[in-house]
Motif scaffolding. Structure first.
Motif, PDB file in Angstrom:
ATOM      1  N   VAL A   1     -16.229   5.791  -3.467  1.00 40.13           N
ATOM      2  CA  VAL A   1     -16.574   4.365  -3.470  1.00 40.13           C
ATOM      3  C   VAL A   1     -15.847   3.637  -2.330  1.00 40.13           C
ATOM      4  N   ARG A   2     -14.623   4.078  -2.009  1.00 40.49           N
ATOM      5  CA  ARG A   2     -13.935   3.492  -0.837  1.00 40.49           C
ATOM      6  C   ARG A   2     -14.810   3.693   0.412  1.00 40.49           C
ATOM      7  N   MET A   3     -15.401   4.897   0.504  1.00 39.64           N
ATOM      8  CA  MET A   3     -16.243   5.183   1.679  1.00 39.64           C
ATOM      9  C   MET A   3     -17.468   4.264   1.681  1.00 39.64           C
TER      10      MET A   3
ATOM     11  N   GLU B   1     -10.285  23.173  -2.280  1.00 34.79           N
ATOM     12  CA  GLU B   1     -10.877  21.881  -1.910  1.00 34.79           C
ATOM     13  C   GLU B   1      -9.849  20.753  -2.104  1.00 34.79           C
ATOM     14  N   PHE B   2      -9.067  20.870  -3.180  1.00 31.33           N
ATOM     15  CA  PHE B   2      -8.020  19.867  -3.395  1.00 31.33           C
ATOM     16  C   PHE B   2      -6.953  19.976  -2.296  1.00 31.33           C
ATOM     17  N   GLN B   3      -6.588  21.216  -1.965  1.00 27.09           N
ATOM     18  CA  GLN B   3      -5.579  21.395  -0.907  1.00 27.09           C
ATOM     19  C   GLN B   3      -6.097  20.822   0.421  1.00 27.09           C
TER      20      GLN B   3
ATOM     21  N   ALA C   1      -1.305   5.503   7.226  1.00 28.43           N
ATOM     22  CA  ALA C   1      -2.052   6.571   7.896  1.00 28.43           C
ATOM     23  C   ALA C   1      -3.403   6.806   7.222  1.00 28.43           C
ATOM     24  N   ASN C   2      -3.411   6.934   5.889  1.00 30.39           N
ATOM     25  CA  ASN C   2      -4.665   7.226   5.182  1.00 30.39           C
ATOM     26  C   ASN C   2      -5.611   6.030   5.195  1.00 30.39           C
ATOM     27  N   ASP C   3      -5.043   4.839   5.100  1.00 31.62           N
ATOM     28  CA  ASP C   3      -5.885   3.646   5.029  1.00 31.62           C
ATOM     29  C   ASP C   3      -6.561   3.397   6.393  1.00 31.62           C
ATOM     30  N   VAL C   4      -5.773   3.460   7.443  1.00 32.85           N
ATOM     31  CA  VAL C   4      -6.349   3.298   8.783  1.00 32.85           C
ATOM     32  C   VAL C   4      -7.345   4.426   9.052  1.00 32.85           C
TER      33      VAL C   4
ATOM     34  N   SER D   1     -12.495  21.915 -11.605  1.00 32.29           N
ATOM     35  CA  SER D   1     -13.852  21.377 -11.400  1.00 32.29           C
ATOM     36  C   SER D   1     -13.850  20.302 -10.310  1.00 32.29           C
ATOM     37  N   TYR D   2     -12.710  20.188  -9.604  1.00 35.46           N
ATOM     38  CA  TYR D   2     -12.544  19.156  -8.579  1.00 35.46           C
ATOM     39  C   TYR D   2     -13.682  19.171  -7.550  1.00 35.46           C
ATOM     40  N   SER D   3     -14.051  20.368  -7.068  1.00 34.28           N
ATOM     41  CA  SER D   3     -15.114  20.465  -6.051  1.00 34.28           C
ATOM     42  C   SER D   3     -16.394  19.806  -6.531  1.00 34.28           C
TER      43      SER D   3
ATOM     44  N   THR E   1     -10.244  13.188 -10.362  1.00 36.31           N
ATOM     45  CA  THR E   1      -9.316  13.472  -9.257  1.00 36.31           C
ATOM     46  C   THR E   1      -7.875  13.365  -9.795  1.00 36.31           C
ATOM     47  N   SER E   2      -6.914  13.652  -8.958  1.00 35.10           N
ATOM     48  CA  SER E   2      -5.534  13.782  -9.463  1.00 35.10           C
ATOM     49  C   SER E   2      -4.873  12.448  -9.802  1.00 35.10           C
ATOM     50  N   ARG E   3      -5.287  11.378  -9.196  1.00 36.58           N
ATOM     51  CA  ARG E   3      -4.646  10.046  -9.313  1.00 36.58           C
ATOM     52  C   ARG E   3      -3.161  10.105  -8.902  1.00 36.58           C
ATOM     53  N   LEU E   4      -2.880  10.938  -7.909  1.00 38.58           N
ATOM     54  CA  LEU E   4      -1.495  11.075  -7.440  1.00 38.58           C
ATOM     55  C   LEU E   4      -1.205  10.229  -6.203  1.00 38.58           C
ATOM     56  N   SER E   5      -2.194   9.446  -5.730  1.00 39.26           N
ATOM     57  CA  SER E   5      -2.015   8.823  -4.416  1.00 39.26           C
ATOM     58  C   SER E   5      -0.807   7.891  -4.349  1.00 39.26           C
ATOM     59  N   GLN E   6      -0.577   7.079  -5.405  1.00 41.60           N
ATOM     60  CA  GLN E   6       0.590   6.181  -5.355  1.00 41.60           C
ATOM     61  C   GLN E   6       1.890   6.989  -5.458  1.00 41.60           C
ATOM     62  N   ASP E   7       1.830   8.143  -6.134  1.00 45.78           N
ATOM     63  CA  ASP E   7       3.030   8.971  -6.279  1.00 45.78           C
ATOM     64  C   ASP E   7       3.368   9.659  -4.957  1.00 45.78           C
ATOM     65  N   LEU E   8       2.313  10.043  -4.218  1.00 42.63           N
ATOM     66  CA  LEU E   8       2.549  10.646  -2.905  1.00 42.63           C
ATOM     67  C   LEU E   8       2.975   9.580  -1.909  1.00 42.63           C
ATOM     68  N   LYS E   9       2.425   8.398  -2.048  1.00 43.93           N
ATOM     69  CA  LYS E   9       2.789   7.298  -1.150  1.00 43.93           C
ATOM     70  C   LYS E   9       4.286   6.971  -1.262  1.00 43.93           C
TER      71      LYS E   9
ATOM     72  N   TYR F   1      -6.703   0.180  -7.384  1.00 40.36           N
ATOM     73  CA  TYR F   1      -7.124   1.542  -7.035  1.00 40.36           C
ATOM     74  C   TYR F   1      -8.629   1.527  -6.871  1.00 40.36           C
ATOM     75  N   MET F   2      -9.152   2.446  -6.071  1.00 39.88           N
ATOM     76  CA  MET F   2     -10.602   2.646  -6.014  1.00 39.88           C
ATOM     77  C   MET F   2     -10.852   4.133  -5.752  1.00 39.88           C
ATOM     78  N   HIS F   3     -11.904   4.643  -6.376  1.00 39.24           N
ATOM     79  CA  HIS F   3     -12.291   6.046  -6.200  1.00 39.24           C
ATOM     80  C   HIS F   3     -12.647   6.309  -4.724  1.00 39.24           C
TER      81      HIS F   3
ATOM     82  N   ARG G   1      -4.191  -5.039  -1.684  1.00 34.29           N
ATOM     83  CA  ARG G   1      -4.555  -4.780  -3.079  1.00 34.29           C
ATOM     84  C   ARG G   1      -4.278  -3.374  -3.593  1.00 34.29           C
ATOM     85  N   LEU G   2      -4.262  -2.377  -2.709  1.00 36.22           N
ATOM     86  CA  LEU G   2      -4.103  -0.991  -3.188  1.00 36.22           C
ATOM     87  C   LEU G   2      -2.651  -0.692  -3.552  1.00 36.22           C
ATOM     88  N   VAL G   3      -2.444  -0.091  -4.709  1.00 38.18           N
ATOM     89  CA  VAL G   3      -1.092   0.372  -5.038  1.00 38.18           C
ATOM     90  C   VAL G   3      -0.732   1.547  -4.122  1.00 38.18           C
TER      91      VAL G   3
HETATM   92  C1  LIG Z   1     -11.560   3.204   3.535  1.00 36.03           C
HETATM   93  C2  LIG Z   1     -10.575   4.156   2.898  1.00 36.03           C
HETATM   94  C3  LIG Z   1      -9.266   3.757   2.687  1.00 36.03           C
HETATM   95  C4  LIG Z   1      -8.341   4.633   2.102  1.00 36.03           C
HETATM   96  N1  LIG Z   1      -7.052   4.205   1.924  1.00 36.03           N
HETATM   97  C5  LIG Z   1      -6.133   5.054   1.393  1.00 36.03           C
HETATM   98  C6  LIG Z   1      -4.786   4.641   1.222  1.00 36.03           C
HETATM   99  O1  LIG Z   1      -4.397   3.534   1.564  1.00 36.03           O
HETATM  100  N2  LIG Z   1      -3.920   5.514   0.648  1.00 36.03           N
HETATM  101  C7  LIG Z   1      -4.303   6.783   0.265  1.00 36.03           C
HETATM  102  O2  LIG Z   1      -3.465   7.554  -0.250  1.00 36.03           O
HETATM  103  N3  LIG Z   1      -5.563   7.202   0.452  1.00 36.03           N
HETATM  104  C8  LIG Z   1      -6.490   6.383   0.985  1.00 36.03           C
HETATM  105  N4  LIG Z   1      -7.778   6.804   1.145  1.00 36.03           N
HETATM  106  C9  LIG Z   1      -8.111   8.202   0.817  1.00 36.03           C
HETATM  107  C10 LIG Z   1      -8.570   8.438  -0.640  1.00 36.03           C
HETATM  108  O3  LIG Z   1      -9.556   7.518  -0.987  1.00 36.03           O
HETATM  109  C11 LIG Z   1      -7.438   8.360  -1.662  1.00 36.03           C
HETATM  110  O4  LIG Z   1      -6.352   9.155  -1.240  1.00 36.03           O
HETATM  111  C12 LIG Z   1      -7.878   8.877  -3.028  1.00 36.03           C
HETATM  112  O5  LIG Z   1      -8.980   8.146  -3.492  1.00 36.03           O
HETATM  113  C13 LIG Z   1      -6.728   8.730  -4.015  1.00 36.03           C
HETATM  114  O6  LIG Z   1      -7.106   9.182  -5.289  1.00 36.03           O
HETATM  115  P1  LIG Z   1      -6.524  10.545  -5.842  1.00 36.03           P
HETATM  116  O7  LIG Z   1      -5.048  10.582  -5.691  1.00 36.03           O
HETATM  117  O8  LIG Z   1      -7.070  10.737  -7.201  1.00 36.03           O
HETATM  118  O9  LIG Z   1      -7.161  11.576  -4.832  1.00 36.03           O
HETATM  119  P2  LIG Z   1      -7.378  13.148  -4.899  1.00 36.03           P
HETATM  120  O10 LIG Z   1      -8.798  13.401  -4.620  1.00 36.03           O
HETATM  121  O11 LIG Z   1      -6.813  13.720  -6.133  1.00 36.03           O
HETATM  122  O12 LIG Z   1      -6.584  13.672  -3.624  1.00 36.03           O
HETATM  123  C14 LIG Z   1      -5.208  14.096  -3.683  1.00 36.03           C
HETATM  124  C15 LIG Z   1      -4.424  13.439  -2.596  1.00 36.03           C
HETATM  125  O13 LIG Z   1      -4.899  13.845  -1.316  1.00 36.03           O
HETATM  126  C16 LIG Z   1      -4.810  12.757  -0.408  1.00 36.03           C
HETATM  127  N5  LIG Z   1      -6.169  12.396   0.005  1.00 36.03           N
HETATM  128  C17 LIG Z   1      -7.310  12.495  -0.715  1.00 36.03           C
HETATM  129  N6  LIG Z   1      -8.368  12.095   0.025  1.00 36.03           N
HETATM  130  C18 LIG Z   1      -7.886  11.739   1.218  1.00 36.03           C
HETATM  131  C19 LIG Z   1      -8.476  11.255   2.405  1.00 36.03           C
HETATM  132  N7  LIG Z   1      -9.793  11.083   2.544  1.00 36.03           N
HETATM  133  N8  LIG Z   1      -7.675  10.955   3.458  1.00 36.03           N
HETATM  134  C20 LIG Z   1      -6.342  11.163   3.373  1.00 36.03           C
HETATM  135  N9  LIG Z   1      -5.724  11.624   2.277  1.00 36.03           N
HETATM  136  C21 LIG Z   1      -6.480  11.912   1.212  1.00 36.03           C
HETATM  137  C22 LIG Z   1      -4.170  11.601  -1.154  1.00 36.03           C
HETATM  138  O14 LIG Z   1      -2.786  11.644  -0.931  1.00 36.03           O
HETATM  139  C23 LIG Z   1      -4.519  11.927  -2.591  1.00 36.03           C
HETATM  140  O15 LIG Z   1      -3.632  11.377  -3.520  1.00 36.03           O
HETATM  141  C24 LIG Z   1      -8.732   5.939   1.727  1.00 36.03           C
HETATM  142  C25 LIG Z   1     -10.068   6.329   1.934  1.00 36.03           C
HETATM  143  C26 LIG Z   1     -10.973   5.452   2.518  1.00 36.03           C
HETATM  144  C27 LIG Z   1     -12.390   5.903   2.720  1.00 36.03           C
END
Ligand SMILES: Cc1cc2nc3c(=O)[nH]c(=O)nc-3n(C[C@H](O)[C@H](O)[C@H](O)COP(=O)(O)OP(=O)(O)OC[C@H]3O[C@@H](n4cnc5c(N)ncnc54)[C@H](O)[C@@H]3O)c2cc1C
Length: 466
Positions: free
Chosen positions: A336-338, A264-266, A369-372, A212-214, A225-233, A331-333, A362-364
């Motif tokens: 909402v980050r956007m 969509e997740f990929q 690359a993703n933050d910039v 139901s991710y889409s 969402t997956s909440r895998l971002s810190q694990d991928l980082k 962490y932030m969704h 502040r972000l774990v």
């Molecule tokens: C201003 C801003 C700052 C951000 N800073 C970071 C950051 O420092 N580190 C970070 O990992 N992501 C960042 N993101 C992208 C995104 O917000 C997070 O990856 C996501 O919210 C992490 O939650 P999740 O693992 O549940 O994501 P999911 O939706 O489950 O996505 C799976 C994975 O895909 C990658 N991903 C998802 N969305 C994006 C995206 N828009 N750009 C690049 N990769 C993405 C991440 O690795 C994420 O863990 C940022 C987005 C914005 C708008």
């Protein structure tokens, strides 16, 4: 003997570099706490990393060896450990930020001049920066074209954990605590930094929410969402094993909608690789705008507004909820980050670099690359960015993505007993109405309509004679 130098790959399974190291000879694993990197690191992130390191050490002990942890300049520490263990070769996985590239070059120079061999492989992404290019041979700057090719490319399979006999039996030294590294304990609650917790997060997501991710990825209250971002980082999971899990989910999907949702997740995984590629070819974008305007953008210096944004006290409920989630959870969704990034740059007219620095602290899951990439997208200075005249209305965004104000009231205590309708009207209420409904919650610090005009004017001045 071979040293394997861990960096953003704190795992033994699906680790391309570790697999390569075993081909060179018996392996001693090492990690270096690098002061140059720690100076830019926030305490929530360092705390997570230290837990991941302790967990990695346990895994190595189960394999009959240990993780050697050193602290200092890696171009001094890595050759010193290589000499101590009489290693022939040092192996690592490639990393892409400018700082990481500089570090790796200086370690490589130090090792080669001391008579060691070096070897590194690509591990962090499925498709190495530079491997997907336009027909002119340039790296892509438009995501949709990049994504089309990314999907069609064959993906490498995951790597098994090496057997115990691939390692040399060593005993490591203690891993320092957060305070020993000069950090206070974070106030935020930090996710579990063990490999098992990361795998549990991946499994839980693949089992059901991925389908139901889409539909729900933009709804912060659904937390689907997956909440895998810190694990991928930090590499607690390997990108190949994540991708394989998504492919298994795709094959078990019972409808085309479910398959589309997996895709969509990929697509998000591909965004991560797109931004890794942007950073590799434009490392200066950590501090410079990717897109150049004719004139400098006249960002406003407004310390009070910046401070209100950081503390979640802007009087814009969805913005404050996001900023408070960041303080509470590191962490932030994504949606909402956007919104908060757009609010800082287009409503407060504050330079995206201020927001980037706060997120980095502040972000774990802070990932350069993703933050910039995310910040420059929101600030309309990035590659394939939001056009400067398409400005989010934070009130409409809040109403659309959090209609019942569940997410808002989870983080903004002062609004907990207020009707969603009133919350979504907050900026239009009179002072008396605000006082009657939530006396402790601030009035809006700026007028969105006026700031929207000011932001467009600011960008038009910057692009004059463009
Ligand atoms: C201003 C801003 C700052 C951000 N800073 C970071 C950051 O420092 N580190 C970070 O990992 N992501 C960042 N993101 C992208 C995104 O917000 C997070 O990856 C996501 O919210 C992490 O939650 P999740 O693992 O549940 O994501 P999911 O939706 O489950 O996505 C799976 C994975 O895909 C990658 N991903 C998802 N969305 C994006 C995206 N828009 N750009 C690049 N990769 C993405 C991440 O690795 C994420 O863990 C940022 C987005 C914005 C708008």
């Amino acid at each position: 003997m071979t040293l394997f130098w861990h960096r953003r790959d704190l795992r033994t399974i699906d680790n391309a570099g570790l697999d390569r190291a075993t081909a060179h000879g018996s392996v001693v694993p090492i990690f270096c706490l690098d002061d140059d990197i720690l100076q830019y690191a926030g305490r929530p992130r360092v705390r997570f990393m230290l837990e991941a390191l302790r967990d990695l050490r346990k895994r190595y002990r189960d394999l009959g060896t240990d993780l050697i942890v050193v602290h200092g300049d890696p171009s001094v520490q890595i050759p010193a450990v290589a000499a101590e263990y009489d290693a022939d070769t040092v192996v690592w996985n490639d990393d892409y930020s400018g700082l990481a590239q500089e570090r790796d070059e200086s370690v490589e120079d130090a090792l080669l001049s001391a008579g060691f061999d070096v070897d590194w492989v690509q591990d962090l992404v499925l498709h190495e920066p530079g491997s997907i290019r336009t027909s002119n041979g340039d790296p892509y700057s438009v995501f949709s074209y990049y994504w089309k090719k990314w999907q069609d490319r064959e993906k490498e399979s995951s790597y098994a954990c090496p057997e115990a006999d691939a390692f040399v039996g060593v005993s490591g030294n203690p891993i320092p605590g957060l305070e020993e590294l000069g950090f206070e304990q974070p106030d935020a609650s930090i996710p579990d930094g063990t490999r098992q917790a990361a795998i549990d997060r991946l499994r839980a997501f693949i089992e059901d929410p991925i389908f139901s991710y889409s539909d729900c990825r933009d709804v912060p209250a659904e937390a689907c969402t997956s909440r895998l971002s810190q694990d991928l980082k930090f590499g607690l999971v390997g990108i190949r094993e994540v991708y394989e899990a998504t492919e298994r989910a795709k094959s078990s999907a019972s409808s085309s909608e479910d398959r589309e949702s997996v895709r969509e997740f990929q697509r998000q995984l591909a965004w991560r690789e797109f931004y890794a590629q942007v950073l590799t070819y434009s490392p200066e974008t950590v501090t410079e705008n990717f897109k150049s305007y004719t004139n400098p953008i006249s960002w406003k210096r407004d310390e009070d507004a910046l401070d209100a944004w950081k503390r979640g006290q802007t009087g814009y409920p969805i913005v404050d909820a996001g900023m408070r989630q960041l303080l509470a959870e590191g962490y932030m969704h994504n949606r909402v980050r956007m919104i908060v990034a757009s609010f800082l740059t287009k409503d407060l007219l504050v330079d995206w670099r201020e927001g980037y620095r706060w997120f980095r602290d502040r972000l774990v899951d802070h990932d350069t690359a993703n933050d910039v990439g995310g910040w420059q997208w929101a600030a309309s200075t990035g590659t394939d960015a939001q056009p400067y005249f398409r400005i989010f209305n934070p009130m409409t965004q809040g109403e659309r993505y959090d209609p019942e104000a569940q997410y808002i009231t989870e983080y903004v205590e002062e609004l907990r007993n207020v009707d969603a309708e009133i919350i979504h009207d907050w900026t239009d209420l009179s002072p008396t109405q605000r006082e009657a409904n939530a006396p402790a919650y601030p009035a809006p610090i700026v007028d969105h309509a006026a700031r929207r005009e000011a932001a467009i004017a600011m960008f038009e001045r910057a692009r004059a004679d463009d």
